[in-house]
Design a protein around this motif. Sequence first.
Motif, PDB file in Angstrom:
ATOM      1  N   VAL A  13       0.851  -1.203   0.000  1.00 45.76           N
ATOM      2  CA  VAL A  13       0.000   0.000   0.000  1.00 45.76           C
ATOM      3  C   VAL A  13       0.882   1.247   0.000  1.00 45.76           C
ATOM      4  O   VAL A  13       0.649   2.177  -0.778  1.00 45.76           O
ATOM      5  CB  VAL A  13      -0.961  -0.009   1.211  1.00 45.76           C
ATOM      6  N   GLU A  14       1.908   1.255   0.852  1.00 52.28           N
ATOM      7  CA  GLU A  14       2.822   2.402   0.926  1.00 52.28           C
ATOM      8  C   GLU A  14       3.568   2.617  -0.384  1.00 52.28           C
ATOM      9  O   GLU A  14       3.908   3.751  -0.740  1.00 52.28           O
ATOM     10  CB  GLU A  14       3.837   2.205   2.068  1.00 52.28           C
ATOM     11  N   GLU A  15       3.832   1.533  -1.109  1.00 52.97           N
ATOM     12  CA  GLU A  15       4.514   1.627  -2.401  1.00 52.97           C
ATOM     13  C   GLU A  15       3.593   2.151  -3.499  1.00 52.97           C
ATOM     14  O   GLU A  15       4.017   2.366  -4.629  1.00 52.97           O
ATOM     15  CB  GLU A  15       5.056   0.248  -2.821  1.00 52.97           C
ATOM     16  N   GLY A  16       2.305   2.332  -3.150  1.00 53.13           N
ATOM     17  CA  GLY A  16       1.348   2.888  -4.111  1.00 53.13           C
ATOM     18  C   GLY A  16       0.757   1.876  -5.072  1.00 53.13           C
ATOM     19  O   GLY A  16       0.252   2.249  -6.131  1.00 53.13           O
ATOM     20  N   LYS A  17       0.807   0.594  -4.704  1.00 48.69           N
ATOM     21  CA  LYS A  17       0.211  -0.432  -5.571  1.00 48.69           C
ATOM     22  C   LYS A  17      -1.307  -0.260  -5.600  1.00 48.69           C
ATOM     23  O   LYS A  17      -1.919   0.136  -4.605  1.00 48.69           O
ATOM     24  CB  LYS A  17       0.541  -1.843  -5.060  1.00 48.69           C
ATOM     25  N   ALA A  18      -1.901  -0.567  -6.736  1.00 47.29           N
ATOM     26  CA  ALA A  18      -3.355  -0.458  -6.893  1.00 47.29           C
ATOM     27  C   ALA A  18      -4.052  -1.432  -5.947  1.00 47.29           C
ATOM     28  O   ALA A  18      -3.502  -2.490  -5.617  1.00 47.29           O
ATOM     29  CB  ALA A  18      -3.749  -0.761  -8.338  1.00 47.29           C
ATOM     30  N   ALA A  19      -5.259  -1.078  -5.539  1.00 45.74           N
ATOM     31  CA  ALA A  19      -6.017  -1.910  -4.591  1.00 45.74           C
ATOM     32  C   ALA A  19      -6.174  -3.346  -5.099  1.00 45.74           C
ATOM     33  O   ALA A  19      -6.033  -4.301  -4.330  1.00 45.74           O
ATOM     34  CB  ALA A  19      -7.379  -1.278  -4.324  1.00 45.74           C
ATOM     35  N   LYS A  20      -6.426  -3.512  -6.382  1.00 45.73           N
ATOM     36  CA  LYS A  20      -6.602  -4.859  -6.964  1.00 45.73           C
ATOM     37  C   LYS A  20      -5.298  -5.655  -6.893  1.00 45.73           C
ATOM     38  O   LYS A  20      -5.308  -6.862  -6.659  1.00 45.73           O
ATOM     39  CB  LYS A  20      -7.064  -4.760  -8.424  1.00 45.73           C
ATOM     40  N   THR A  21      -4.179  -4.970  -7.102  1.00 48.41           N
ATOM     41  CA  THR A  21      -2.868  -5.629  -7.026  1.00 48.41           C
ATOM     42  C   THR A  21      -2.598  -6.093  -5.603  1.00 48.41           C
ATOM     43  O   THR A  21      -2.174  -7.230  -5.375  1.00 48.41           O
ATOM     44  CB  THR A  21      -1.754  -4.663  -7.490  1.00 48.41           C
ATOM     45  N   VAL A  22      -2.870  -5.214  -4.651  1.00 50.58           N
ATOM     46  CA  VAL A  22      -2.665  -5.556  -3.234  1.00 50.58           C
ATOM     47  C   VAL A  22      -3.537  -6.753  -2.863  1.00 50.58           C
ATOM     48  O   VAL A  22      -3.081  -7.698  -2.215  1.00 50.58           O
ATOM     49  CB  VAL A  22      -2.975  -4.351  -2.312  1.00 50.58           C
ATOM     50  N   VAL A 148      -6.270   2.155 -26.318  1.00 45.17           N
ATOM     51  CA  VAL A 148      -6.723   2.210 -24.923  1.00 45.17           C
ATOM     52  C   VAL A 148      -7.642   1.037 -24.627  1.00 45.17           C
ATOM     53  O   VAL A 148      -8.316   0.527 -25.514  1.00 45.17           O
ATOM     54  CB  VAL A 148      -7.452   3.543 -24.583  1.00 45.17           C
ATOM     55  N   ARG A 149      -7.651   0.622 -23.381  1.00 40.72           N
ATOM     56  CA  ARG A 149      -8.589  -0.409 -22.943  1.00 40.72           C
ATOM     57  C   ARG A 149      -9.971   0.223 -22.814  1.00 40.72           C
ATOM     58  O   ARG A 149     -10.083   1.421 -22.562  1.00 40.72           O
ATOM     59  CB  ARG A 149      -8.169  -0.969 -21.582  1.00 40.72           C
ATOM     60  N   LYS A 173      -3.445   1.045 -15.541  1.00 41.36           N
ATOM     61  CA  LYS A 173      -3.318   0.145 -14.391  1.00 41.36           C
ATOM     62  C   LYS A 173      -2.357   0.733 -13.372  1.00 41.36           C
ATOM     63  O   LYS A 173      -1.315   1.273 -13.728  1.00 41.36           O
ATOM     64  CB  LYS A 173      -2.809  -1.224 -14.847  1.00 41.36           C
ATOM     65  N   GLY A 174      -2.713   0.616 -12.112  1.00 42.43           N
ATOM     66  CA  GLY A 174      -1.866   1.104 -11.039  1.00 42.43           C
ATOM     67  C   GLY A 174      -1.783   2.614 -10.970  1.00 42.43           C
ATOM     68  O   GLY A 174      -0.892   3.165 -10.349  1.00 42.43           O
ATOM     69  N   GLY A 175      -2.725   3.306 -11.657  1.00 40.08           N
ATOM     70  CA  GLY A 175      -2.767   4.763 -11.621  1.00 40.08           C
ATOM     71  C   GLY A 175      -1.687   5.423 -12.459  1.00 40.08           C
ATOM     72  O   GLY A 175      -1.473   6.632 -12.361  1.00 40.08           O
ATOM     73  N   LYS A 176      -0.994   4.635 -13.304  1.00 33.83           N
ATOM     74  CA  LYS A 176       0.066   5.209 -14.136  1.00 33.83           C
ATOM     75  C   LYS A 176      -0.554   6.040 -15.260  1.00 33.83           C
ATOM     76  O   LYS A 176      -1.512   5.615 -15.894  1.00 33.83           O
ATOM     77  CB  LYS A 176       0.943   4.105 -14.728  1.00 33.83           C
ATOM     78  N   ILE A 177       0.024   7.220 -15.493  1.00 28.59           N
ATOM     79  CA  ILE A 177      -0.466   8.120 -16.535  1.00 28.59           C
ATOM     80  C   ILE A 177       0.409   7.967 -17.766  1.00 28.59           C
ATOM     81  O   ILE A 177       1.632   7.968 -17.672  1.00 28.59           O
ATOM     82  CB  ILE A 177      -0.417   9.596 -16.058  1.00 28.59           C
ATOM     83  N   ARG A 178      -0.223   7.826 -18.930  1.00 27.85           N
ATOM     84  CA  ARG A 178       0.535   7.849 -20.183  1.00 27.85           C
ATOM     85  C   ARG A 178      -0.149   8.796 -21.165  1.00 27.85           C
ATOM     86  O   ARG A 178      -1.366   8.959 -21.132  1.00 27.85           O
ATOM     87  CB  ARG A 178       0.694   6.448 -20.760  1.00 27.85           C
ATOM     88  N   GLU A 179       0.653   9.420 -21.996  1.00 32.38           N
ATOM     89  CA  GLU A 179       0.131  10.386 -22.968  1.00 32.38           C
ATOM     90  C   GLU A 179       0.149   9.752 -24.344  1.00 32.38           C
ATOM     91  O   GLU A 179       1.156   9.185 -24.768  1.00 32.38           O
ATOM     92  CB  GLU A 179       0.983  11.656 -22.949  1.00 32.38           C
ATOM     93  N   ILE A 180      -0.988   9.852 -25.045  1.00 33.02           N
ATOM     94  CA  ILE A 180      -1.117   9.246 -26.370  1.00 33.02           C
ATOM     95  C   ILE A 180      -1.452  10.347 -27.371  1.00 33.02           C
ATOM     96  O   ILE A 180      -2.379  11.137 -27.150  1.00 33.02           O
ATOM     97  CB  ILE A 180      -2.235   8.176 -26.378  1.00 33.02           C
ATOM     98  N   SER A 181      -0.701  10.381 -28.466  1.00 36.14           N
ATOM     99  CA  SER A 181      -0.987  11.353 -29.526  1.00 36.14           C
ATOM    100  C   SER A 181      -2.287  10.987 -30.213  1.00 36.14           C
ATOM    101  O   SER A 181      -2.616   9.810 -30.374  1.00 36.14           O
ATOM    102  CB  SER A 181       0.147  11.360 -30.565  1.00 36.14           C
ATOM    103  N   LEU A 182      -3.025  12.020 -30.639  1.00 36.86           N
ATOM    104  CA  LEU A 182      -4.306  11.794 -31.309  1.00 36.86           C
ATOM    105  C   LEU A 182      -4.172  12.017 -32.806  1.00 36.86           C
ATOM    106  O   LEU A 182      -3.498  12.949 -33.251  1.00 36.86           O
ATOM    107  CB  LEU A 182      -5.369  12.749 -30.754  1.00 36.86           C
ATOM    108  N   ARG A 183      -4.830  11.179 -33.581  1.00 41.86           N
ATOM    109  CA  ARG A 183      -4.860  11.329 -35.037  1.00 41.86           C
ATOM    110  C   ARG A 183      -5.855  12.415 -35.416  1.00 41.86           C
ATOM    111  O   ARG A 183      -6.729  12.777 -34.630  1.00 41.86           O
ATOM    112  CB  ARG A 183      -5.268  10.001 -35.680  1.00 41.86           C
TER     113      ARG A 183
END
Length: 195
Positions: A13-22, A148-149, A173-183
């Motif tokens: 939890v302290e490492e910031g893992k997602a609730a489902k992962t924990v 995207v999912r 997943k895990g709250g990670k943010i990624r940026e995707i270019s749009l067509r």
Amino acid sequence: MQAPIEEFINWLVEEGKAAKTVESYSSDIRKFEAYRKDKVVNEEQLLTRFLFVRYNQYLQEQGFAISTINKKINSLKVYNDYLHQSGYVSDNYISLKKDKIVIASGSEHIVTVLSEEEVERFLFYLEDRKKVSYRNRLIGYLLLYTGVRVSELVSIQLDQITMMPPSIQIKGKGGKIREISLRKGAVTLCDIKSS
């Protein structure tokens, strides 16, 4: 001995893992712990190479799918790393490279992708404004061109879309943010929906 498991869960939890992962790690480790308690004579022995190998064999004998066993091995590897780092055990007993079960060639899950012809038909369908609303066209473009999912797509908010440069921020997943270019097609639709 419950304390190391509780400490491990708190650490996740302290490492910031997602609730489902924990939840997944916790479940896997508690099942291993039940097996350990049933087998070991020395209660202080939290994990050894021999115990891990026997547990791995036990999982295979129980008929679990290879992917499930590998997930459990991965959970145990993280737990082993934590125990070693915290001084509960003297070594890392699990090596993912060596211990994960290799899936037989040809038995992997087959991922189906659209052919060029199917993509073209889909795009022509999306452009039929009598049948497809702006909203549904945008959904189609985003799924087709961003990868995207569906679970990520349904949680997109307007403030995640920027026009300069044309991109969208996806919380994965895990709250990670990624940026995707749009067509261009998706940018036009996003611009219409945000104005």
